[in-house]
Design a protein around this motif. Structure first.
Motif, PDB file in Angstrom:
ATOM      1  N   LYS A  24       4.809   0.512  -2.931  1.00 12.50           N
ATOM      2  CA  LYS A  24       4.621  -0.742  -3.871  1.00 12.50           C
ATOM      3  C   LYS A  24       5.308  -0.372  -4.607  1.00 12.50           C
ATOM      4  O   LYS A  24       6.272   1.119  -5.167  1.00 12.50           O
ATOM      5  N   ARG A  54       0.510  -2.422   3.204  1.00  9.52           N
ATOM      6  CA  ARG A  54       0.953  -0.401   3.649  1.00  9.52           C
ATOM      7  C   ARG A  54       0.126  -1.210   4.945  1.00  9.52           C
ATOM      8  O   ARG A  54      -0.287  -1.990   5.175  1.00  9.52           O
ATOM      9  N   THR A  67       6.852  -7.519  -8.215  1.00 12.19           N
ATOM     10  CA  THR A  67       6.071  -6.322  -8.147  1.00 12.19           C
ATOM     11  C   THR A  67       5.303  -6.899  -6.640  1.00 12.19           C
ATOM     12  O   THR A  67       5.125  -7.963  -6.464  1.00 12.19           O
ATOM     13  N   THR A  88       3.125  -4.486  -2.761  1.00 12.89           N
ATOM     14  CA  THR A  88       2.540  -3.906  -2.241  1.00 12.89           C
ATOM     15  C   THR A  88       2.429  -4.177  -0.852  1.00 12.89           C
ATOM     16  O   THR A  88       1.607  -5.306  -0.735  1.00 12.89           O
ATOM     17  N   TRP A  99       5.519  -1.657  -8.965  1.00 12.23           N
ATOM     18  CA  TRP A  99       4.697  -1.839  -9.699  1.00 12.23           C
ATOM     19  C   TRP A  99       5.512  -2.292 -11.316  1.00 12.23           C
ATOM     20  O   TRP A  99       6.499  -0.956 -11.771  1.00 12.23           O
TER      21      TRP A  99
END
Length: 400
Positions: free
Chosen positions: A317, A306, A302, A304, A319
């Motif tokens: 992302k 930005r 996973t 993330t 997940w």
């Protein structure tokens, strides 16, 4: 004065905004576009009565008819001149009638301003959701005269959503099932609505199948060809769906992984010269989702990330939700022009975005040794290899 009651092809309901929309759609779709290339009518619009009688006209004819019909129900509106090619730079040119090549209509309701193109077809959306005209500047033709005005255009408006769903839960079948859903909004909905209304539906289906195969590098057999599953004419949202059987998956992808790129970065070019501003021609926010369904626990991994700059923002992302591994990417433009002093940071962020454009995932869950490498680790490895390569070149040049 125009007697709108004599036109039986327009059904009015008595609510002004709704009636205005009905009139706009009538002129756009029921009055054919026909260019005028000779005679006095090349520069002078025909009377609304004549355009209505003939059922055809050019941009100024249709705009003048639209204005007359709207005025007849008490709507405040005016004709306006624009340039469909260089309209965004009109404010930097010396005034001249030769700068304009198209006519539209400006409408005002409760201190809000809207612009409509009478030559557009298959357009939808109420006044809040209709596609905005990206012509830059307009010269509104009023009796007292007006200055050149900037037309409203929200470049950050969401216009496209793409979702790939890979279903590998039924391991008894050869391969799996791929379902693709696309949601078009604003001008993109208008464009596609026009294409689906044409008689070339089979060619359109072939194009979508080819696009799905090229994007995934998979052998696909059609279960359901692309079709419109929803068309919200008020909010101007058109949704398509297509479904394919993935065949010969193990033969095609013996390394147990699928690669699918997120491809809506074309509006963000990398400039070759940092001395001048760059036009990036972005047309709204876009989002890409990938959902991969597994029969058991999905492969791990996973992330993330930005970032945001004055030109665009980016969110990415990966997940896990139950037995589904999900990938999500969204890019939102904020400006169409990159100033020269912003290009360095812009290029850095573009490169960061391109590093994550390739989504990689396994279609198996029982052999973790074959799982895809995490994209972050892969990007770092590529960066290290790149730096080592340049260090080698520099060292070699110094040695020799």
């Amino acid at each position: 004065n125009f007697d709108i009651a004599t036109i039986d092809r327009i059904e009015l309901c008595g609510e002004q905004r709704e009636d205005a929309l009905r009139i706009i759609r009538f002129v756009q779709n029921e009055i054919r576009y026909r260019g005028q290339h000779q005679g006095v009518y090349t520069h002078t619009p025909k009377t609304p009565e004549l355009v209505l009688k003939k059922g055809a006209g050019d941009c100024k004819d249709k705009s003048n008819l639209l204005r007359a019909l709207l005025v007849a129900i008490g709507v405040q509106c005016d004709l306006a001149l624009v340039n469909t090619g260089c309209g965004k730079s009109l404010d930097s040119l010396n005034p001249s009638a030769r700068h304009f090549n198209h006519m539209i209509v400006r409408i005002r309701f409760d201190n809000e301003t809207y612009y409509f193109d009478a030559t557009a077809q298959k357009q939808a959306g109420d006044f809040e959701h209709a596609a905005q005209l990206d012509y830059g500047f307009a010269l509104v033709l009023t009796e007292k005269g007006e200055d050149l005005v900037k037309m409203p255009y929200d470049i950050s408006r969401k216009v496209f959503f793409l979702k790939h769903e890979f279903d590998f839960r039924d391991q008894s079948k050869d391969g799996g099932v791929l379902t693709i859903t696309r949601r078009y909004m604003a001008h993109r909905a208008d464009d596609l609505r026009y294409r689906f209304a044409s008689r070339m539906i089979q060619r359109l289906r072939d194009d979508y199948l080819e696009d799905a195969q090229n994007a995934t590098s998979l052998e696909l057999a059609v279960i359901e060809p692309v079709a419109v599953v929803k068309d919200d004419l008020d909010k101007n949202i058109l949704v398509t769906r297509e479904q394919y059987r993935i065949s010969n998956l193990e033969e095609t992808h013996c390394d147990d992984r699928i690669e699918l790129a997120t491809r809506f970065y074309k509006a963000f070019p990398e400039p070759s010269d940092d001395r001048f501003p760059v036009q990036i021609t972005a047309f709204g926010a876009a989002e890409h989702r990938i959902d991969v369904y597994y029969p058991g626990k999905p492969p791990a991994g996973t992330t993330t990330r930005r970032f945001s700059n004055p030109i665009f923002s980016y969110v990415d992302k990966v997940w896990i939700d139950g037995n589904i591994k999900k990938f999500g990417t969204r890019v939102t433009p904020h400006r169409e022009v990159v100033n020269s002093d912003e290009i360095e940071q812009y290029c850095i962020d573009i490169e960061r975005m391109f590093d994550r454009s390739l989504n990689c995932f396994s279609y198996q869950t029982d052999d973790e040794s074959n799982e895809c490498e995490d994209q972050v680790s892969l990007a770092w490895r590529e960066t290290i290899v790149y730096l080592l390569f340049w260090c080698f070149l520099i060292g070699a040049s110094l040695f020799f």
